[in-house]
Design an enzyme around this catalytic site. Sequence first.
Site, PDB file in Angstrom:
ATOM      1  N   LYS A 190       0.833  -1.206   0.000  1.00 22.82           N
ATOM      2  CA  LYS A 190       0.000   0.000   0.000  1.00 22.82           C
ATOM      3  C   LYS A 190       0.866   1.253   0.000  1.00 22.82           C
ATOM      4  O   LYS A 190       0.604   2.211  -0.749  1.00 22.82           O
ATOM      5  CB  LYS A 190      -0.917  -0.013   1.231  1.00 22.82           C
ATOM      6  CG  LYS A 190      -2.039  -1.042   1.138  1.00 22.82           C
ATOM      7  CD  LYS A 190      -2.700  -1.306   2.470  1.00 22.82           C
ATOM      8  CE  LYS A 190      -3.746  -2.408   2.331  1.00 22.82           C
ATOM      9  NZ  LYS A 190      -4.281  -2.878   3.627  1.00 22.82           N
ATOM     10  N   GLN A 206      -4.137  -1.519   9.817  1.00 23.43           N
ATOM     11  CA  GLN A 206      -4.075  -2.866   9.272  1.00 23.43           C
ATOM     12  C   GLN A 206      -4.566  -3.889  10.312  1.00 23.43           C
ATOM     13  O   GLN A 206      -4.073  -3.928  11.439  1.00 23.43           O
ATOM     14  CB  GLN A 206      -2.640  -3.202   8.854  1.00 23.43           C
ATOM     15  CG  GLN A 206      -2.486  -4.550   8.178  1.00 23.43           C
ATOM     16  CD  GLN A 206      -3.199  -4.609   6.828  1.00 23.43           C
ATOM     17  OE1 GLN A 206      -3.128  -3.675   6.036  1.00 23.43           O
ATOM     18  NE2 GLN A 206      -3.903  -5.711   6.577  1.00 23.43           N
ATOM     19  N   ASP A 239     -11.032   2.917   4.299  1.00 24.93           N
ATOM     20  CA  ASP A 239     -11.364   1.490   4.202  1.00 24.93           C
ATOM     21  C   ASP A 239     -12.878   1.277   4.143  1.00 24.93           C
ATOM     22  O   ASP A 239     -13.344   0.197   3.778  1.00 24.93           O
ATOM     23  CB  ASP A 239     -10.809   0.740   5.428  1.00 24.93           C
ATOM     24  CG  ASP A 239      -9.698  -0.226   5.050  1.00 24.93           C
ATOM     25  OD1 ASP A 239      -9.518  -0.474   3.842  1.00 24.93           O
ATOM     26  OD2 ASP A 239      -9.026  -0.740   5.952  1.00 24.93           O
TER      27      ASP A 239
END
Length: 296
Positions: A54, A98, A121
């Site tokens: 990412k 994460q 997200d």
Amino acid sequence: MSARIISGTAIASQIREEIRQEVIDLKAHHGIEPGLVTIIVGKNPASISYVTAKQKTAKELGFYSVQEDMPEDVSETALLEMIDKYNKDLKIHGILVQLPLPKQVNETKILYAIDPDKDVDGFHPVNVGKLMIGEARFYPCTPYGIQQLLMRSNVQIDGAEVVVVGRSNIVGKPISMMLVQKAKGANATVTMCHTGTRDLVFHTKRADILIVAAGRPKAITADMVKEGVVIVDVGVNRIGMTPEGKAKLCGDVDFEALKEKAAAITPVPGGVGPMTITMLMLNTVKAAKYTVGSKQ
């Protein structure tokens, strides 16, 4: 018949070029660059791999990017303070924590602490609720990638019978909710199947579009679908190692058998996977654009 392969690698590349241009425009016209912070806790190899990818993509696209590495024994309080810091940071438009997190940290509490306007997200309940009523600001990345794969491959979604196998909060539920909306790239009749479904084959056999996130290798076989179905395989399963020492991967569908029966199908790897990070970048650009008053 051999199915048309829907390449996530190619479509992700196309979208990234579009993102790159948007980043140039944001810098030229508004003097800002999209800012993304990724927060990782511990040394989980898979998490490190995802976060590294990412960050690499963000830098390649011209983002302002920050990676925060927290120790495995980090306290919930320390993590909440970290999120609060980036909620207030005007250079950061997207915050990604994460998962999974260690046991001493309440994941729900952490995700709820992220400013919904920086929740790239799409997991915050505010954004989940907006998605539900058709007013989403951010779509969760994997479902967003699936929708883009279908739309950019000219698959007819409007009016289609879509069957989703799997009801997770990150794939099954959001993609079902996205495709049922009365909107472009949606307006389908959606059935969501799960471990409590009495007759799975009854549903999969009538699908025009079958989206599989079952979490089990080759869970869908050729005798479970009709001719001409479009299949999106979300699963990634390690089934061994190659002689060169690389992991052998397969999806949640029996690709070799199904490609002879389907009209189109995504491969594993190279299907949904490349789209997820790309959509995270797109959400971050969207978040940056909101700060300058653009809703596009």
